[in-house]
Design a protein around this motif. Structure first.
Motif, short mmCIF file in Angstrom:
data_model
loop_
_atom_site.label_atom_id
_atom_site.label_comp_id
_atom_site.label_asym_id
_atom_site.label_seq_id
_atom_site.Cartn_x
_atom_site.Cartn_y
_atom_site.Cartn_z
N PHE A 43 1.03 -1.03 0.08
CA PHE A 43 0.00 -0.06 -0.08
C PHE A 43 0.81 1.28 -0.05
N THR A 44 0.45 2.34 -1.06
CA THR A 44 1.29 3.45 -0.81
C THR A 44 0.30 4.52 -0.57
N TYR A 45 0.39 5.25 0.36
CA TYR A 45 -0.47 6.30 0.66
C TYR A 45 0.16 7.65 0.25
N TYR A 46 -0.59 8.52 -0.19
CA TYR A 46 -0.26 10.01 -0.68
C TYR A 46 -1.00 10.84 0.05
N TYR A 47 -0.25 11.76 1.07
CA TYR A 47 -1.07 12.58 1.85
C TYR A 47 -0.43 13.84 2.07
N GLU A 48 -1.47 14.68 2.58
CA GLU A 48 -1.10 16.28 2.64
C GLU A 48 -1.43 16.36 4.49
N GLY A 49 -0.45 16.98 5.10
CA GLY A 49 -0.72 16.97 6.57
C GLY A 49 -1.19 15.57 6.94
N ASP A 50 -2.19 15.50 7.73
CA ASP A 50 -2.73 14.01 8.04
C ASP A 50 -3.75 13.35 7.29
N THR A 51 -4.08 13.95 5.98
CA THR A 51 -5.22 13.68 5.16
C THR A 51 -4.75 12.80 4.10
N ILE A 52 -5.02 11.55 3.89
CA ILE A 52 -4.78 11.02 2.61
C ILE A 52 -5.54 11.46 1.60
N THR A 53 -4.84 11.46 0.41
CA THR A 53 -5.33 12.28 -0.61
C THR A 53 -5.51 11.03 -1.65
N ARG A 54 -4.67 9.92 -2.08
CA ARG A 54 -4.71 8.77 -2.80
C ARG A 54 -3.94 7.59 -2.21
N GLN A 55 -4.49 6.70 -2.86
CA GLN A 55 -3.88 5.24 -2.24
C GLN A 55 -3.71 4.42 -3.50
N ASP A 56 -2.66 3.99 -3.61
CA ASP A 56 -2.15 2.89 -4.61
C ASP A 56 -2.12 1.71 -3.74
N THR A 57 -2.35 0.39 -4.50
CA THR A 57 -2.22 -0.64 -3.88
C THR A 57 -1.83 -1.77 -4.93
N GLN A 58 -0.62 -2.47 -4.87
CA GLN A 58 -0.11 -3.52 -5.46
C GLN A 58 0.05 -4.85 -5.02
N SER A 59 -0.72 -5.79 -5.42
CA SER A 59 -0.61 -7.25 -4.90
C SER A 59 -0.20 -7.99 -6.24
N LYS A 60 0.67 -9.03 -5.76
CA LYS A 60 1.21 -9.99 -6.49
C LYS A 60 0.64 -11.20 -5.74
N ILE A 61 -0.12 -12.05 -6.47
CA ILE A 61 -0.40 -13.08 -6.02
C ILE A 61 -0.48 -14.37 -6.90
N THR A 62 0.11 -15.34 -6.32
CA THR A 62 0.49 -16.60 -7.41
C THR A 62 -0.95 -17.27 -7.68
N TYR A 63 -0.80 -18.17 -8.92
CA TYR A 63 -1.97 -18.53 -9.28
C TYR A 63 -2.27 -19.74 -8.33
N ARG A 64 -1.43 -20.25 -7.59
CA ARG A 64 -1.33 -21.61 -7.01
C ARG A 64 -2.17 -21.09 -5.56
N SER A 65 -1.86 -19.86 -4.93
CA SER A 65 -2.32 -19.25 -3.57
C SER A 65 -3.94 -18.99 -4.10
N MET A 66 -4.12 -18.89 -5.19
CA MET A 66 -5.65 -18.56 -5.65
C MET A 66 -6.52 -19.78 -6.01
N GLY A 67 -5.69 -20.79 -6.13
CA GLY A 67 -6.50 -22.06 -6.35
C GLY A 67 -6.73 -22.10 -7.79
N ALA A 68 -5.88 -21.42 -8.44
CA ALA A 68 -6.16 -21.47 -10.00
C ALA A 68 -4.87 -22.07 -10.56
N ALA A 69 -5.10 -23.12 -11.73
CA ALA A 69 -4.26 -23.93 -12.21
C ALA A 69 -3.38 -23.20 -13.06
N ASP A 70 -3.81 -22.12 -13.79
CA ASP A 70 -3.15 -21.32 -14.63
C ASP A 70 -3.65 -19.86 -15.02
#
Length: 151
Positions: A43-70
């Motif tokens: 999670f990357t939060y962008y903020y001014e003062g104490d106010t979050i203005t934008r959030q970027d989330t990046q997730s890397k999930i293996t197919y195996r952990s998803m229960g997906a074969a491919d």
């Protein structure tokens, strides 16, 4: 990870991404990661003062952990989420399929996303208010969840 667990995990990522996040020349940022082997989330939060203005989330999930074969099975679970974000001003969701995992990117700019769309992205249609979370509260929450701040 079963499809139901994957759906729950993706919903958590989506909620987290839509629960916080606008561009400005004076914004700062803080990044938190869980560093998990099978499903790393940052999670990357962008903020001014104490106010979050934008959030970027990046997730890397293996197919195996998803229960997906491919990749094809992974797409069946993920593409509806990508479509859910299509056309929502201020919110972006993308999926990049790799040989054994998918890289998900979610970005929410709260100066652009409407309250109605934000609620819809969170899966709420009624009794939903646009969140106003502070950077301090979000950092405390991520650290309590076991995330580590990237300096």
């Amino acid at each position: 990870m079963t499809v139901n667990r994957l759906t729950t995990a993706l919903a958590v990522v989506l909620f987290a991404a839509t629960a916080v996040g606008c561009d400005s020349s004076s914004e700062n940022s803080r990044t938190f990661t869980n560093g998990a082997k099978e499903s790393e989330i940052t999670f990357t939060y962008y903020y001014e003062g104490d106010t979050i203005t934008r959030q970027d989330t990046q997730s890397k999930i293996t197919y195996r952990s998803m229960g997906a074969a491919d990749e094809a099975q992974a797409r069946q679970s993920i593409e509806p989420m990508v479509a859910h974000y299509a056309g929502v001003k201020g919110a972006k969701y993308s999926a990049e399929y790799q040989s054994d995992a998918v890289l998900l990117r979610v970005s929410v700019n709260f100066s652009e996303v409407s309250d109605r769309d934000l609620c819809r992205l969170q899966g709420k249609e009624a009794d939903c208010e646009k969140p106003s979370l502070s950077m301090a509260e979000s950092a405390e929450h991520r650290l309590a969840q076991g995330f580590v701040e990237v300096k």
